[in-house]
Design a protein around this motif. Structure first.
Motif, PDB file in Angstrom:
ATOM      1  N   ALA A  30       0.783  -1.230   0.000  1.00 33.35           N
ATOM      2  CA  ALA A  30       0.000   0.000   0.000  1.00 33.35           C
ATOM      3  C   ALA A  30       0.816   1.282   0.000  1.00 33.35           C
ATOM      4  CB  ALA A  30      -0.947   0.007   1.202  1.00 33.35           C
ATOM      5  N   ASP A  31       2.017   1.272   0.558  1.00 35.46           N
ATOM      6  CA  ASP A  31       2.678   2.576   0.739  1.00 35.46           C
ATOM      7  C   ASP A  31       4.192   2.483   0.615  1.00 35.46           C
ATOM      8  OD1 ASP A  31       2.928   1.158   3.098  1.00 35.46           O
ATOM      9  OD2 ASP A  31       2.667   2.884   4.410  1.00 35.46           O
ATOM     10  N   ARG A  61       1.119  -2.145  -6.390  1.00 30.18           N
ATOM     11  CA  ARG A  61       2.005  -1.380  -5.517  1.00 30.18           C
ATOM     12  C   ARG A  61       1.611   0.088  -5.615  1.00 30.18           C
ATOM     13  NH1 ARG A  61       4.867  -5.508  -7.809  1.00 30.18           N
ATOM     14  NH2 ARG A  61       6.315  -6.685  -6.456  1.00 30.18           N
ATOM     15  N   TRP A  62       1.360   0.689  -4.443  1.00 28.55           N
ATOM     16  CA  TRP A  62       0.951   2.082  -4.401  1.00 28.55           C
ATOM     17  C   TRP A  62       1.785   2.823  -3.366  1.00 28.55           C
ATOM     18  CZ3 TRP A  62      -2.244   2.765  -8.335  1.00 28.55           C
ATOM     19  CH2 TRP A  62      -3.102   1.730  -8.721  1.00 28.55           C
ATOM     20  N   ASN A  63       1.740   4.143  -3.427  1.00 28.80           N
ATOM     21  CA  ASN A  63       2.310   4.970  -2.370  1.00 28.80           C
ATOM     22  C   ASN A  63       1.228   5.935  -1.897  1.00 28.80           C
ATOM     23  OD1 ASN A  63       2.684   7.618  -3.959  1.00 28.80           O
ATOM     24  ND2 ASN A  63       3.731   6.111  -5.254  1.00 28.80           N
ATOM     25  N   PHE A  67      -2.430   6.251  -4.023  1.00 30.13           N
ATOM     26  CA  PHE A  67      -3.283   5.133  -3.623  1.00 30.13           C
ATOM     27  C   PHE A  67      -4.732   5.400  -4.057  1.00 30.13           C
ATOM     28  CE2 PHE A  67      -5.896   2.540  -0.892  1.00 30.13           C
ATOM     29  CZ  PHE A  67      -5.198   1.345  -0.829  1.00 30.13           C
ATOM     30  N   ILE A  79      -3.802  -6.269   2.605  1.00 27.82           N
ATOM     31  CA  ILE A  79      -3.166  -4.959   2.416  1.00 27.82           C
ATOM     32  C   ILE A  79      -1.950  -4.900   3.328  1.00 27.82           C
ATOM     33  CG2 ILE A  79      -3.433  -2.467   2.572  1.00 27.82           C
ATOM     34  CD1 ILE A  79      -6.454  -2.899   2.189  1.00 27.82           C
ATOM     35  N   CYS A  81       1.306  -2.678   4.634  1.00 30.03           N
ATOM     36  CA  CYS A  81       1.866  -1.325   4.753  1.00 30.03           C
ATOM     37  C   CYS A  81       3.342  -1.396   5.112  1.00 30.03           C
ATOM     38  CB  CYS A  81       1.119  -0.528   5.820  1.00 30.03           C
ATOM     39  SG  CYS A  81      -0.601  -0.169   5.406  1.00 30.03           S
ATOM     40  N   VAL A 101      -6.532   4.046   5.391  1.00 25.61           N
ATOM     41  CA  VAL A 101      -6.613   2.704   4.802  1.00 25.61           C
ATOM     42  C   VAL A 101      -7.387   1.769   5.726  1.00 25.61           C
ATOM     43  CG1 VAL A 101      -5.261   0.657   4.180  1.00 25.61           C
ATOM     44  CG2 VAL A 101      -4.520   2.920   3.405  1.00 25.61           C
ATOM     45  N   LYS A 231      -1.368  10.078 -11.330  1.00 26.58           N
ATOM     46  CA  LYS A 231      -2.639   9.757 -10.668  1.00 26.58           C
ATOM     47  C   LYS A 231      -3.789  10.542 -11.299  1.00 26.58           C
ATOM     48  CE  LYS A 231      -5.116   9.538  -6.307  1.00 26.58           C
ATOM     49  NZ  LYS A 231      -5.131   9.817  -4.862  1.00 26.58           N
TER      50      LYS A 231
END
Length: 323
Positions: A30-31, A61-63, A67, A79, A81, A101, A231
Motif C-alpha cells: 500500500a505505501d 504497488r501504491w504509495n 493510492f 493490504i 503497509c 486505509v 494519478k
C-alpha cells in the motif's frame, strides 16, 4: 554469541510473517516509499525480497500520493503497509494515510510491517487507537520492545507482533569496493537528531542527503511530480516499476559508499543496520527519542561488530509516550 542475536537468525525470524501473510497469498503493497530517505528504501528492498522468496503475489504497488481509495478489493486480498519509523505523530502524513486505509477496508486483513512507534501527544495515540480498534483483522508488527509494549497497551483489540526490521531480509550484503582504514561518521541532521550525543563530534560527517547527488535529488523530485500527475491521468504509467529500477541504483550507491569505510559511527538506524549487513564494525548513537537504543537492545546487542555509545545505553529508557 547467542545465536538469537546473529544476523542470520534475524533474517530467519522474519519468516514468522508467513503466519499472517501466507505463502502464495495475494497482497496490495500500500505505501512503498517514493522519496530520498535511503534507509526506507532498504526496508522496501528487504520487503520485496521477502515477497519474492516466499511466493507472495503482489497485485498492486501504491504509495500514499497515488493510492486509489474507493477501489474494491477481493476479501482474500491482504493490504500490507511499509515498515519503518513513521508510526506516530512525528510524521502525520504517513500515519494519517494508514488510518485512512484501515477505515476504508474493514473487510480486508491489514498488516503493518515492523515499525517503531512514537507519539509526542497521548491524545493522538488515543485517536489512532480508536480508529484501529474498529478493524477486526489488523496486525501491527513492531520492531523493538518499547514499541511492542506501547502497542500492547494502546491497541488491545488488534493483533500485535514483534519482529526485526525488514532490511534484515537482505543479509548478507557483500561490499562492492575495497575499504580503507577510515571511519565513517554517518550522523542524522533532521529533527530526530540527538544534539546532546552528537555535540562532541567536530569532524566531518555525512547523512543520506550527502550520499545522494544533486542529480539524484532532482530525479527523485521528478519522480514525485510525475507520480502526482500520473494519478490525475488515471495511473497509466507503471510508476512502481520505474521507481523500483531507480531506487535499486540508489541502494547500490549507498552500499558502495559504506563499503569504502572500515568502521562506522552513526545515529541513523539504517546506518547501523546496513553496517551490520556488511558485517562492519559500527557504533550506534541514539536518536532524539530512544529509537536506536531500543532497537539495539532488542536485536543487536551481542553482535561482535556492533556496540552502542555509552551515553545512549544509559538513555535506553527514553521511551515513547504510552497509555
Amino acid at each position: 554469541m547467542d545465536n538469537k542475536h546473529s544476523m542470520i537468525s534475524l533474517k530467519e525470524k522474519l519468516a514468522e510473517l508467513l503466519e499472517i501473510i501466507p505463502k502464495q497469498s495475494h497482497i496490495v503493497y500500500a505505501d512503498y516509499p517514493l522519496y530520498g530517505n535511503v534507509g526506507d528504501l532498504f526496508i522496501m528492498k528487504g520487503t520485496e525480497s521477502f515477497f519474492k522468496e516466499h511466493g507472495i503475489r503482489v497485485k498492486n504497488r501504491w504509495n500514499p500520493d497515488n493510492f486509489p481509495f474507493g477501489r474494491k478489493l477481493s476479501k482474500d486480498t491482504i493490504i500490507v503497509c511499509q515498515g519503518g519509523g513513521n508510526f506516530g505523530d512525528l510524521y502525520p502524513y504517513y500515519q494519517n494515510f494508514r488510518e485512512k486505509v484501515v477505515q476504508a477496508y474493514p473487510h480486508n486483513r491489514i498488516v503493518i510491517l515492523p515499525q517503531s512507534i512514537y507519539y509526542q501527544n497521548e491524545e493522538n495515540l488515543k485517536q489512532t487507537a480508536d480508529i484501529f480498534s474498529g478493524h477486526p483483522d489488523l496486525y501491527i508488527v513492531t520492531r523493538e520492545k518499547a514499541s511492542y509494549q506501547i502497542a500492547g497497551n494502546a491497541f488491545k483489540r488488534n493483533h500485535i507482533r514483534l519482529l526485526p526490521d525488514m532490511a534484515h531480509q537482505l543479509f548478507p550484503i557483500l561490499p562492492t569496493r575495497a575499504s580503507s582504514s577510515r571511519k565513517l561518521r554517518f550522523i542524522r541532521t533532521d529533527h530526530e537528531a540527538n544534539e546532546d550525543l552528537q555535540k562532541h563530534m567536530h569532524t566531518k560527517s555525512y547523512d543520506w542527503n550527502t550520499v545522494l547527488s544533486t542529480g539524484d535529488r532532482r530525479m527523485i523530485a521528478c519522480f514525485q511530480t510525475l507520480n502526482v500527475l500520473n494519478k490525475k491521468a488515471g495511473n497509466l504509467l507503471p510508476m512502481a516499476y520505474m521507481w523500483e529500477k531507480y531506487s535499486a541504483y540508489i541502494v547500490r550507491k549507498a552500499i558502495r559508499f559504506f563499503s569504502a569505510y572500515e568502521s562506522v559511527e552513526t545515529s541513523r538506524l539504517h546506518g547501523h543496520i546496513l553496517s551490520s549487513l556488511l558485517e562492519k564494525e559500527n557504533t550506534v548513537i541514539d536518536n532524539s527519542y530512544g529509537k536506536n537504543a531500543n532497537y539495539y537492545h532488542t536485536w543487536m546487542e551481542g553482535l561482535p561488530y556492533a556496540r552502542i555509545l555509552q551515553e545512549s545505553a544509559r538513555k535506553k529508557e527514553n521511551l515513547p509516550a504510552h497509555l
